[in-house]
Design an enzyme around this catalytic site. Structure first.
Site, mmCIF file in Angstrom:
data_model
loop_
_atom_site.group_PDB
_atom_site.id
_atom_site.type_symbol
_atom_site.label_atom_id
_atom_site.label_comp_id
_atom_site.label_asym_id
_atom_site.label_seq_id
_atom_site.Cartn_x
_atom_site.Cartn_y
_atom_site.Cartn_z
ATOM 1 N N GLU A 399 -1.743 3.039 -28.433
ATOM 2 C CA GLU A 399 -2.328 4.129 -29.207
ATOM 3 C C GLU A 399 -2.844 3.672 -30.577
ATOM 4 O OE1 GLU A 399 -2.643 6.459 -27.338
ATOM 5 O OE2 GLU A 399 -0.910 6.706 -26.062
ATOM 6 N N GLY A 400 -3.434 2.491 -30.610
ATOM 7 C CA GLY A 400 -3.877 1.909 -31.868
ATOM 8 C C GLY A 400 -2.735 1.102 -32.459
#
Length: 588
Positions: A399-400
């Site tokens: 997620e990043g």
């Protein structure tokens, strides 16, 4: 219409309303019942077949996903009109937390209900929602999210997968590849991002089995071995034009806002794994004997348990504070379309990134100490703490990456301020005026009052550092990654400190001193330890941004802003550990 919800990012300048903030002590009977239903599902259906799941048994995973659908665990975020339960975000968060005990299956479910299903919930048209959401709610169809490519990870918008509209306008022709796709081996629907005509970043719903759509072999991973992770390939895949999700060229709106929710749900999952790690570690420390007594009797082991429990308490406070704020935003001004939904989610993008970074690093610390408490047994697969340790490592990349999120946190804050959505610059200027006058140390009677003073000092420090960074670099600040990351750490610390202090203060007010004693002890321990490290971060930033007489002036102000008298941390640790050992796990 006057704003009735807590503004995202406002915690930097404003004090939280402790009565408005949602805490675990506010859970309703219905919410607790749903949490227990989730835990029962994991204990009865998942844990008995854990070994088979770790061996990547596709049919078993799919059957369990369908059972989860029958139980209602896949439809919390789906509207009732499309077969879902349409639960509030606090309840949805509770489900994510409890699912964490299911290890890799929790990831399979999380990818399905979160980044796989939510793009259609939030951005699908009526036809798409009616066609897919009822099937996704029951688990009849499984979803996957396809953003990462071999040449684009964090830089998602540089994707090379393309889509070209056919001459008759009936189809988009998709070409390219995707990498590290969770659920790929058994998913039926894929949310795929591609550039129309090589330039308009857009999202598509792609169904399994379409000609030209293929996938590579399973990746051999360090952890989360029971989840499917495979690359995808698209060679002239003809997608009906009606499968375009949202608007042409607006794929970034979908991708980034879905990632915000993904980050937040990931934090909830980390909370569940953290609590399980504490439970496993406490149980082992109580039963394992060395030198004629239990490990739990040794002060150094007690300090580990205390730190683990305290981190989990702070994380829990942050997660449910954030989910409550999102609930309030959606409740007070319900979105009517995809763009309004995107705006509502983006309101708390800062908090979602903060939760993600803090949660993933807190879990890594907690499960690492869990392995240490287990000693050599913690390195053996027979003990689940080994699995949690391996599985946790991916979270700081999911997620990043945490590095990307550390750049996003201050970047998003400054953008909101430049748009006039936050009074950040006014607060910085006001602080600058205040610092021109002699600084006094307020005398506080109670411990909670003293901790509130500490929190205020932390806010002032953050504003001071931020104001100097803006003055020093101006529009070039976004290029100073080291400064941005340091500023992000101060923001993360502030949100964590305020979340646990507000929760504890609320509990103290509502339940009394005795009931809140452990919470007060953990809050004091965390806030004082966190505040002790802030001058180190600030000093590094100040020496980066100034030199000579100016540097000496800034360091002098820093010394005044960070003055405080710490408590007896060893004693606090022993008291906290005592409760953890008594409860044989996470204790509040």
């Amino acid at each position: 219409m006057a704003r009735k919800w807590v503004q995202g990012g406002a915690f930097v300048m404003e004090q939280v309303d402790i009565l408005q903030m949602v805490t675990p002590e506010d859970f309703t009977e219905e919410q607790l019942l749903i949490a227990q239903t989730t835990r029962d599902f994991i204990e009865k259906e998942v844990l008995p077949v854990d070994a088979q799941l770790e061996a990547l048994d596709y049919p078993l995973t799919v059957s369990l996903l369908k059972k989860a659908g029958d139980t209602g665990l896949l439809s919390a975020d789906i509207p009732e009109s499309y077969g879902g339960l349409e639960l509030d975000k606090v309840t949805s968060t509770l489900i994510s937390e409890e699912l964490a005990r299911g290890s890799s299956l929790a990831l399979s479910i999380g990818a399905h209900v979160g980044i796989g299903t939510l793009p259609i919930v939030f951005f699908g048209n009526e036809e798409q929602k009616a066609k897919y959401l009822p099937l996704l709610a029951t688990g009849e169809k499984i979803a996957a999210y396809c953003l990462t490519e071999p040449s684009s990870g964090s830089d998602a918008l540089s994707a090379k997968t393309t889509a070209a509209l056919s001459e008759d306008g009936a189809h988009y022709v998709l070409n390219g590849s995707k990498l590290y796709i969770t659920n790929a081996g058994f998913a039926d629907l894929f949310i795929v991002y591609a550039k129309i005509d090589g330039k308009h970043f857009s999202a598509f719903i792609v169904e399994k089995g379409m000609p030209g759509f293929s996938m590579g072999p399973e990746e051999k991973k360090m952890g989360i071995k029971g989840s499917s992770t495979r690359p995808l390939y698209f060679e002239d895949v003809r997608i009906p034009a009606g499968q375009l999700l949202g608007e042409k060229g607006k794929g970034h709106v979908i991708a980034f806002n879905i990632l915000n929710m993904g980050r937040f749900k990931l934090a909830a999952g980390c909370l569940g794994a953290a609590k399980e790690s504490i439970e496993l570690s406490a149980d082992y420390a109580i039963t394992r004997k060395q030198f004629g007594k239990a490990l739990a009797d040794f002060p150094l082991i007690q300090q580990k348990l205390a730190q683990m429990n305290t981190l989990a308490y702070v994380l829990e406070s942050m997660v449910y504070r954030t989910s409550g704020a999102i609930d309030q935003r959606f409740r007070e001004q319900p979105p009517v379309d995809g763009m309004e939904t995107a705006q509502a989610i983006a309101e708390y993008a800062i908090e979602c990134s903060i939760n993600k970074v803090f949660a993933t690093e807190a879990l890594q610390s907690i499960c690492d100490e869990g392995v240490q408490i287990h000693g050599g047994y913690g390195y053996i697969q027979e003990y689940k703490i080994e699995r949690i340790y391996r599985d946790a490592r991916i979270n700081r990349i999911f997620e990043g990456t945490n590095e990307i999120n550390r750049l996003l946190i201050p970047g998003m804050l400054l953008k909101k301020a430049m748009k006039g959505e936050l009074s950040l610059f006014e607060s910085m200027r006001q602080l600058e005026k205040e610092l021109m006058n002699p600084m006094t140390s307020p005398q506080s009677a109670s411990l909670l009052d003293q901790l509130n003073v500490l929190l205020d000092q932390s806010k002032r420090l953050l504003l001071y550092i931020g104001g100097l960074a803006v003055q020093t670099y101006g529009e070039q600040l976004e290029e100073q990654q080291e400064v941005l990351a340091g500023f992000a750490d101060l923001m993360i610390d502030l949100y964590a400190m305020e979340s646990c202090l507000a929760r504890t203060s609320k509990r103290y007010r509502q339940s009394g001193e005795e009931a809140a004693l452990l919470a007060v002890q953990m809050t004091q321990l965390f806030m004082e330890q966190t505040f002790e490290k802030q001058p180190i971060i600030a000093r590094k930033l100040l020496t980066t941004m100034s030199d000579g007489d100016e540097r000496r002036m800034h360091l002098s102000i820093l010394k005044k802003l960070t003055k405080f008298q710490p408590g007896h941390h060893v004693g606090l640790g022993r008291e906290i550990a005592k409760r953890v050992i008594e409860q044989k796990g996470y204790s509040v």
